[in-house]
Design an enzyme around this catalytic site. Structure first.
Site, mmCIF file in Angstrom:
data_model
loop_
_atom_site.group_PDB
_atom_site.id
_atom_site.type_symbol
_atom_site.label_atom_id
_atom_site.label_comp_id
_atom_site.label_asym_id
_atom_site.label_seq_id
_atom_site.Cartn_x
_atom_site.Cartn_y
_atom_site.Cartn_z
ATOM 1 N N SER A 248 -3.707 58.487 51.064
ATOM 2 C CA SER A 248 -3.914 59.926 51.016
ATOM 3 C C SER A 248 -3.819 60.474 52.434
ATOM 4 C CB SER A 248 -5.295 60.204 50.405
ATOM 5 O OG SER A 248 -5.611 61.570 50.482
ATOM 6 N N LYS B 253 0.117 60.331 48.883
ATOM 7 C CA LYS B 253 -0.507 61.585 48.435
ATOM 8 C C LYS B 253 -0.650 62.520 49.632
ATOM 9 C CE LYS B 253 -5.283 62.553 47.196
ATOM 10 N NZ LYS B 253 -6.429 62.086 46.372
ATOM 11 N N LYS C 102 -2.112 66.202 51.051
ATOM 12 C CA LYS C 102 -3.030 67.317 50.818
ATOM 13 C C LYS C 102 -2.263 68.628 50.997
ATOM 14 C CE LYS C 102 -6.849 64.984 50.178
ATOM 15 N NZ LYS C 102 -7.750 65.115 49.015
ATOM 16 N N ASP D 240 -2.541 66.849 46.404
ATOM 17 C CA ASP D 240 -3.935 67.132 46.054
ATOM 18 C C ASP D 240 -4.338 68.434 46.727
ATOM 19 O OD1 ASP D 240 -6.624 67.125 45.445
ATOM 20 O OD2 ASP D 240 -7.076 65.189 46.384
ATOM 21 N N GLU E 164 -3.022 67.028 41.870
ATOM 22 C CA GLU E 164 -4.446 66.763 41.682
ATOM 23 C C GLU E 164 -5.265 68.023 41.960
ATOM 24 O OE1 GLU E 164 -5.502 63.225 43.841
ATOM 25 O OE2 GLU E 164 -7.647 63.655 43.766
ATOM 26 N N ASP F 27 -9.805 65.617 39.436
ATOM 27 C CA ASP F 27 -10.686 64.823 40.300
ATOM 28 C C ASP F 27 -12.087 65.453 40.249
ATOM 29 O OD1 ASP F 27 -12.088 63.739 42.461
ATOM 30 O OD2 ASP F 27 -10.530 64.043 43.943
ATOM 31 N N LYS G 9 -13.384 58.133 40.287
ATOM 32 C CA LYS G 9 -14.089 57.627 41.461
ATOM 33 C C LYS G 9 -15.464 57.215 40.955
ATOM 34 C CE LYS G 9 -11.851 60.900 44.625
ATOM 35 N NZ LYS G 9 -12.004 62.132 45.449
ATOM 36 N N GLY H 130 -10.533 57.774 46.057
ATOM 37 C CA GLY H 130 -11.319 57.298 47.195
ATOM 38 C C GLY H 130 -12.079 58.446 47.822
HETATM 39 O O1 OSB Z 1 -9.916 64.734 46.967
HETATM 40 O O2 OSB Z 1 -9.409 62.706 46.743
HETATM 41 C C1 OSB Z 1 -9.972 63.591 47.375
HETATM 42 C C2 OSB Z 1 -11.377 62.177 50.629
HETATM 43 C C3 OSB Z 1 -12.597 62.804 50.683
HETATM 44 C C4 OSB Z 1 -12.932 63.697 49.692
HETATM 45 C C5 OSB Z 1 -12.036 63.958 48.654
HETATM 46 C C6 OSB Z 1 -10.815 63.320 48.588
HETATM 47 C C7 OSB Z 1 -10.469 62.423 49.606
HETATM 48 C C8 OSB Z 1 -9.180 61.758 49.684
HETATM 49 C C9 OSB Z 1 -9.127 60.480 50.490
HETATM 50 O O3 OSB Z 1 -8.164 62.196 49.214
HETATM 51 C C10 OSB Z 1 -9.010 59.269 49.632
HETATM 52 C C11 OSB Z 1 -9.268 58.013 50.424
HETATM 53 O O4 OSB Z 1 -8.324 57.503 51.010
HETATM 54 O O5 OSB Z 1 -10.415 57.549 50.452
HETATM 55 MG MG MG Z 2 -8.849 64.646 45.118
#
Ligand code: OSB
Ligand code: MG
Length: 368
Positions: free
Chosen positions: A137, A163, A165, A190, A215, A240, A264, A292
């Site tokens: 991500s 992924k 953001k 995401d 997402e 999510d 998660k 994650g």
């Molecule tokens: O939205 O998935 C998410 C990290 C912190 C809070 C929310 C998210 C995330 C990530 C990172 O996208 C995922 C990871 O590599 O741990």
């Molecule tokens: Mg997310």
């Protein structure tokens, strides 16, 4: 097993680089670690609550409060066999919400049970594979050049899926440019709830990028608008933030709010709840993957075990320790192996926690 000691620690872990999402930036993680001791065995888990209430109302502070005032005091002296017993001893049902705080107790109990039974956690929960496909991500980048470089680096490291953001203004044009540069990469995005249905034209335009999924485009609590959006776009929606329980998943599937779910365990109250959501999705032919929360090696180990379940057919946000940390708090660290991650073979979470490292990084501790 009789629980004879419980510890809660807050440790500070510096991310190798800041991680930005639409709701804010994370620089250092304030990680809560729960330790359950019983019959000479130690179960570990991590609470995934963030530093600020941008992703969830739960934060490191709220979780510390719920754990120390309500959940943990009931555990010492309790006889437990399973994670469900631990939640009962903690009187978790008396607390509304706070899934992240509850999950940390539940998951430490799973580690304890697996260690007592001398099996890997993945085996105890019914895992079906010895390695899991993983993705990465990538946080919001200041410009397209940085984004392209980052994607190139992670693709070269072997990540099976990337992924990105997004937020309004860093969306369609940015992604079309990236797609042109990387025509064959498995891409998803995401938004962490940064859009609304007023952005429908932009969200529709994302269909041209060729994304595996989008997402959480809309509000964390809006199942109805997600269903309305899914009807009008081709790209599958993955939820999510909206999914905190099997009940939320039932609602989302019934309404058609998504076609994929990111599970998660820390967000949904633990491993049993994750399994229930996994099973529900399987019965609807809805694929799931493991998300994650910038976990340390302790939380990562639980995520890897969960992702061994059959229905976790898509690569998870389970990246190598080095993607986050200069040094992880477990040995061996998690490494990438040909675009996948090997599941540890040791008992329980299967990795050793570096207690010396934790001792010097602990900023507060509560013992029960
Ligand atoms: O939205 O998935 C998410 C990290 C912190 C809070 C929310 C998210 C995330 C990530 C990172 O996208 C995922 C990871 O590599 O741990
Ligand atoms: Mg997310």
């Amino acid at each position: 097993m009789k629980i004879d000691r419980v510890e809660l620690r807050e440790v500070t872990m510096q991310l190798r680089e800041p991680f930005e999402i639409s709701s804010g930036v994370t620089y250092d993680r304030r990680v809560l670690l729960v330790t359950l001791h019983a019959d000479g065995i130690t179960g570990w888990a991590e609470c995934v609550a963030g530093e600020t209430p941008g992703y969830s109302y739960e934060t490191t502070e709220t979780a510390w409060s719920i754990l120390t005032e309500y959940l943990l005091p009931g555990l010492p002296g309790a006889h437990i066999e399973t994670a469900a017993d631990a939640l009962e001893a903690a009187d978790a049902d008396a607390i509304r919400g706070h899934q992240m705080a509850k999950a940390s107790v539940e998951m430490a109990a799973w580690d304890l049970e697996a260690k007592a039974k001398e099996v890997p956690l993945a085996t105890l929960i019914g895992g079906a594979r010895n390695s899991v496909p993983v993705g990465v991500s990538i946080g919001l980048q200041p410009n397209d050049e940085d984004l392209h470089r980052k994607v190139g680096e992670f693709v070269a490291e072997g990540y099976a899926r990337i992924k990105i953001k997004i937020k309004p203004g860093r969306d369609v044009e940015m992604l079309l440019g990236l797609r042109e540069k990387y025509p064959d990469v498995m891409l998803m995005v995401d938004a962490n709830s940064a859009f609304s249905l007023d952005d429908l034209p932009r969200l529709k335009a994302l269909d041209e990028v060729g994304l595996m999924m989008i997402e959480q485009p809309l509000a964390h609590d809006d199942y109805l608008d997600h269903a309305r959006l899914q009807e009008q776009i081709e790209t599958p929606i993955c939820l999510d933030e909206s999914i905190r329980s099997v009940r939320d998943a039932e609602l989302a599937l019934e309404l058609g709010s998504c076609r994929i779910i990111n599970i998660k365990p820390g967000r949904v109250g633990g491993i049993a709840s994750s399994k229930a959501i996994h099973d529900l999705c399987a019965s609807h032919d809805v694929p799931v993957w493991c998300g994650g929360m910038l976990e340390s090696g302790v939380g990562r180990a639980h995520n890897v075990a969960l992702a061994t379940l059959e229905g976790f057919s898509l690569p998870g946000d389970i990246s190598a320790s080095r993607r986050y940390w200069s040094e992880d708090i477990v040995t061996p660290e998690f490494v990438l192996d040909d675009g996948t991650m090997r599941v540890p073979e040791g008992h329980g979470i299967g990795v050793s926690v570096r207690e010396d490292w934790i001792a010097q990084a602990t900023v507060r501790e509560a013992v029960f």
